[in-house]
Design an enzyme around this catalytic site. Structure first.
Site, PDB file in Angstrom:
ATOM      1  N   THR A   1       0.725  -1.244  -0.078  1.00  0.00           N
ATOM      2  CA  THR A   1       0.090  -0.205   0.044  1.00  0.00           C
ATOM      3  C   THR A   1       0.808   1.290  -0.092  1.00  0.00           C
ATOM      4  O   THR A   1       0.511   2.295  -0.678  1.00  0.00           O
ATOM      5  CB  THR A   1      -1.069  -0.087   1.232  1.00  0.00           C
ATOM      6  OG1 THR A   1      -1.490  -1.248   1.308  1.00  0.00           O
ATOM      7  CG2 THR A   1      -1.876   1.224   1.256  1.00  0.00           C
TER       8      THR A   1
ATOM      9  N   LYS B   1      -4.610  -8.837   7.436  1.00  0.00           N
ATOM     10  CA  LYS B   1      -5.408  -9.693   6.694  1.00  0.00           C
ATOM     11  C   LYS B   1      -4.758 -10.949   6.266  1.00  0.00           C
ATOM     12  O   LYS B   1      -5.441 -12.126   6.232  1.00  0.00           O
ATOM     13  CB  LYS B   1      -5.602  -8.970   5.291  1.00  0.00           C
ATOM     14  CG  LYS B   1      -5.906  -9.564   4.139  1.00  0.00           C
ATOM     15  CD  LYS B   1      -7.486  -9.986   4.300  1.00  0.00           C
ATOM     16  CE  LYS B   1      -7.780 -11.013   3.259  1.00  0.00           C
ATOM     17  NZ  LYS B   1      -9.183 -11.629   3.216  1.00  0.00           N
TER      18      LYS B   1
ATOM     19  N   ARG C   1      -6.250 -19.475   9.651  1.00  0.00           N
ATOM     20  CA  ARG C   1      -7.097 -20.723   9.040  1.00  0.00           C
ATOM     21  C   ARG C   1      -6.274 -21.921   8.418  1.00  0.00           C
ATOM     22  O   ARG C   1      -6.492 -22.640   8.899  1.00  0.00           O
ATOM     23  CB  ARG C   1      -7.998 -20.187   8.205  1.00  0.00           C
ATOM     24  CG  ARG C   1      -8.993 -18.776   8.687  1.00  0.00           C
ATOM     25  CD  ARG C   1     -10.194 -19.329   9.460  1.00  0.00           C
ATOM     26  NE  ARG C   1     -10.995 -20.236   8.592  1.00  0.00           N
ATOM     27  CZ  ARG C   1     -11.716 -21.290   9.022  1.00  0.00           C
ATOM     28  NH1 ARG C   1     -11.558 -21.643  10.234  1.00  0.00           N
ATOM     29  NH2 ARG C   1     -12.631 -21.929   8.311  1.00  0.00           N
TER      30      ARG C   1
ATOM     31  N   ARG D   1     -10.491 -26.184  26.633  1.00  0.00           N
ATOM     32  CA  ARG D   1     -10.056 -25.356  25.950  1.00  0.00           C
ATOM     33  C   ARG D   1      -9.339 -25.753  24.557  1.00  0.00           C
ATOM     34  O   ARG D   1      -8.112 -25.303  24.163  1.00  0.00           O
ATOM     35  CB  ARG D   1      -8.751 -24.668  26.773  1.00  0.00           C
ATOM     36  CG  ARG D   1      -9.057 -23.756  27.879  1.00  0.00           C
ATOM     37  CD  ARG D   1      -8.028 -23.352  28.985  1.00  0.00           C
ATOM     38  NE  ARG D   1      -7.639 -24.620  29.700  1.00  0.00           N
ATOM     39  CZ  ARG D   1      -8.424 -25.203  30.666  1.00  0.00           C
ATOM     40  NH1 ARG D   1      -9.255 -24.747  30.997  1.00  0.00           N
ATOM     41  NH2 ARG D   1      -7.956 -26.241  31.249  1.00  0.00           N
TER      42      ARG D   1
ATOM     43  N   GLY E   1      -8.671 -25.120   0.053  1.00  0.00           N
ATOM     44  CA  GLY E   1      -8.684 -24.490  -1.221  1.00  0.00           C
ATOM     45  C   GLY E   1      -9.306 -23.206  -1.123  1.00  0.00           C
ATOM     46  O   GLY E   1      -9.578 -22.580  -0.227  1.00  0.00           O
TER      47      GLY E   1
ATOM     48  N   CYS F   1      -8.297 -17.686  -1.169  1.00  0.00           N
ATOM     49  CA  CYS F   1      -7.549 -16.852  -0.260  1.00  0.00           C
ATOM     50  C   CYS F   1      -6.655 -17.707   0.746  1.00  0.00           C
ATOM     51  O   CYS F   1      -5.263 -17.450   0.982  1.00  0.00           O
ATOM     52  CB  CYS F   1      -8.579 -16.148   0.676  1.00  0.00           C
ATOM     53  SG  CYS F   1      -9.431 -14.990  -0.110  1.00  0.00           S
TER      54      CYS F   1
END
Ligand code: NAD
Length: 381
Positions: free
Chosen positions: A115, A185, A192, A225, A236, A239
């Protein structure tokens, strides 16, 4: 809005609905034509309805505007480095129309520092990064409601970006600097990927012990926990499978877990390919159920299911059929089947994607068949 794809088109539609005068800039003429005719994503009746009420002005080039939003692709190159030429081309096209003080918002996912580089290429503009968190299949609702972060190259750019998003989204908007927004981001999708990678590694280890990974994970998750994710045939989508490389890019030894998670993903795909391939080698006909990268979408991007089905077909031509109810036509080289034909005729079923029609298959309909179920979608039924 520069780039009318999965991200840019719904965002442009919501902006127009909120009363902004929007020019939708799309470099691909066939895509512009498709949008003008109301043909875009299979699952977006909501989007079509908005665009019927508030049609977008479509153009090939940007024009003068107070706010320019860039939502162009940022793919990964073969060598796993980020490809930023579409962002650079968008910036060049803006130079001709930019006025001092215009706000330029980069929604594309980019490596840390991109950016600031964009700001350097656009003198006089106020530049901020406003990453997207939308989930394919539910994009409009997520665009409206997701909290978002806006990272300004200057604090003033961040404040203006926040005011802009607050004019058309309901989610909370948090201001920060551009580099923190870029990294946040990438961290989200890497988180994930690493966690799905852990679940898949557990599945590979359970297989070595002859154990049911889904049962073992269910037991472990009874710890207050612990929350291991659900394994599957691999990661897949546009992202999660790509962004981790943007974060690891240039980091050398400082990035260890992220490349390891990517390696687990390759091992997971290979594991299920080998398992199905062994059935074919034993003379069985295998039906692959699902090609999309996840349940109930038609999106094939980076799909492990598509990769496994394609490799299996290449190894055992004529023995492999594919069922994908979300697509009217299968990719070239794959043999199509219906679900009914697969249930009637296949010796083995490889449940790669837990689409709703597959989840609904009753246990008696698959009795007598060999079943490979990486996601565990049928184990409780
Ligand atoms: N798809 C998602 O779910 C998702 C989620 C979060 C972030 N992102 C990020 O958002 C960005 C856009 O992704 P997408 O899925 O919308 O991509 P996409 O490929 O669906 O759409 C991008 C569009 O930009 C157009 N384009 C390219 N260069 C252009 C230019 N110079 N001027 C005008 N149009 C141009 C392309 O023709 C294409 O139609 C990427 O950086 C992606 O990583 C995507």
């Amino acid at each position: 809005m520069l780039g009318l794809g999965y991200v840019g088109l719904p965002a442009a539609a919501l902006l127009a609905e909120a009363g902004h005068a929007v020019r939708g800039v799309e470099a691909d003429a066939s895509r512009r034509a498709a949008i003008a005719e109301g043909r875009f994503f299979a699952d977006d009746e909501g989007l079509r309805a908005i665009l019927r009420r508030v049609p977008l002005e479509l153009a090939a080039e940007p024009g003068p505007a107070e706010v320019h939003v860039i939502a162009v692709p940022t793919p990964l190159r073969e060598d796993r480095t980020p490809e930023l030429r579409f962002v650079q081309a968008a910036a060049e096209s803006l130079l001709a129309v930019l006025s001092p003080g215009d706000l330029v918002l980069l929604e594309s996912t980019v490596p840390v520092g991109a950016t600031a580089a964009l700001a350097a290429a656009l003198p006089g503009a106020e530049v901020a990064h406003a990453p997207e968190r939308v989930l394919p299949g539910n994009i409009l609702a997520e665009l409206r409601r997701n909290p978002r972060i806006v990272g300004g190259v200057t604090p003033r750019a961040a404040a203006r970006a926040r005011a802009f998003y607050e004019s058309f989204v309901e989610g909370e908007v948090t201001e920060t600097d551009a580099a923190s927004a870029e990294m946040a981001k990438l961290v989200e999708n890497s988180f994930r990927d690493v966690n799905i990678g852990f679940a898949n590694e557990v599945a590979l280890l359970a297989a070595r012990h002859g154990l049911d990974a889904h049962h073992v994970i269910g037991l472990a998750n009874r710890h207050p926990r612990v929350s291991v994710l659900r394994p599957g045939p691999g990661v897949g989508g546009h992202c999660i499978a790509l962004d981790p490389w943007f974060l690891a890019h240039g980091a050398g030894d400082a990035a260890r877990l992220i490349p390891a998670a990517r390696a687990v993903d390759a091992a997971t795909r290979a594991h299920w390919l080998e398992a199905a391939s062994a059935l074919c080698a034993a003379g069985m006909g295998v039906s692959c159920l699902g090609l999309a990268y996840k349940a109930d979408v038609a999106d094939l991007r980076e799909s492990p299911a598509l990769w496994i089905a394609g490799e299996l077909t290449r190894r055992h031509p004529g023995q492999v059929r594919c069922v994908e109810p979300m697509l009217e036509r299968l990719p070239d080289g794959l043999l199509a089947s219906t679900l009914d034909a697969a249930l009637a005729g296949a010796d083995a079923l490889l449940l790669l994607v837990d689409h709703a029609p597959f989840r609904a298959v009753p246990p008696e309909a698959r009795r007598g068949k060999v079943v490979l179920d990486p996601r565990g979608a049928w184990r409780d039924a």
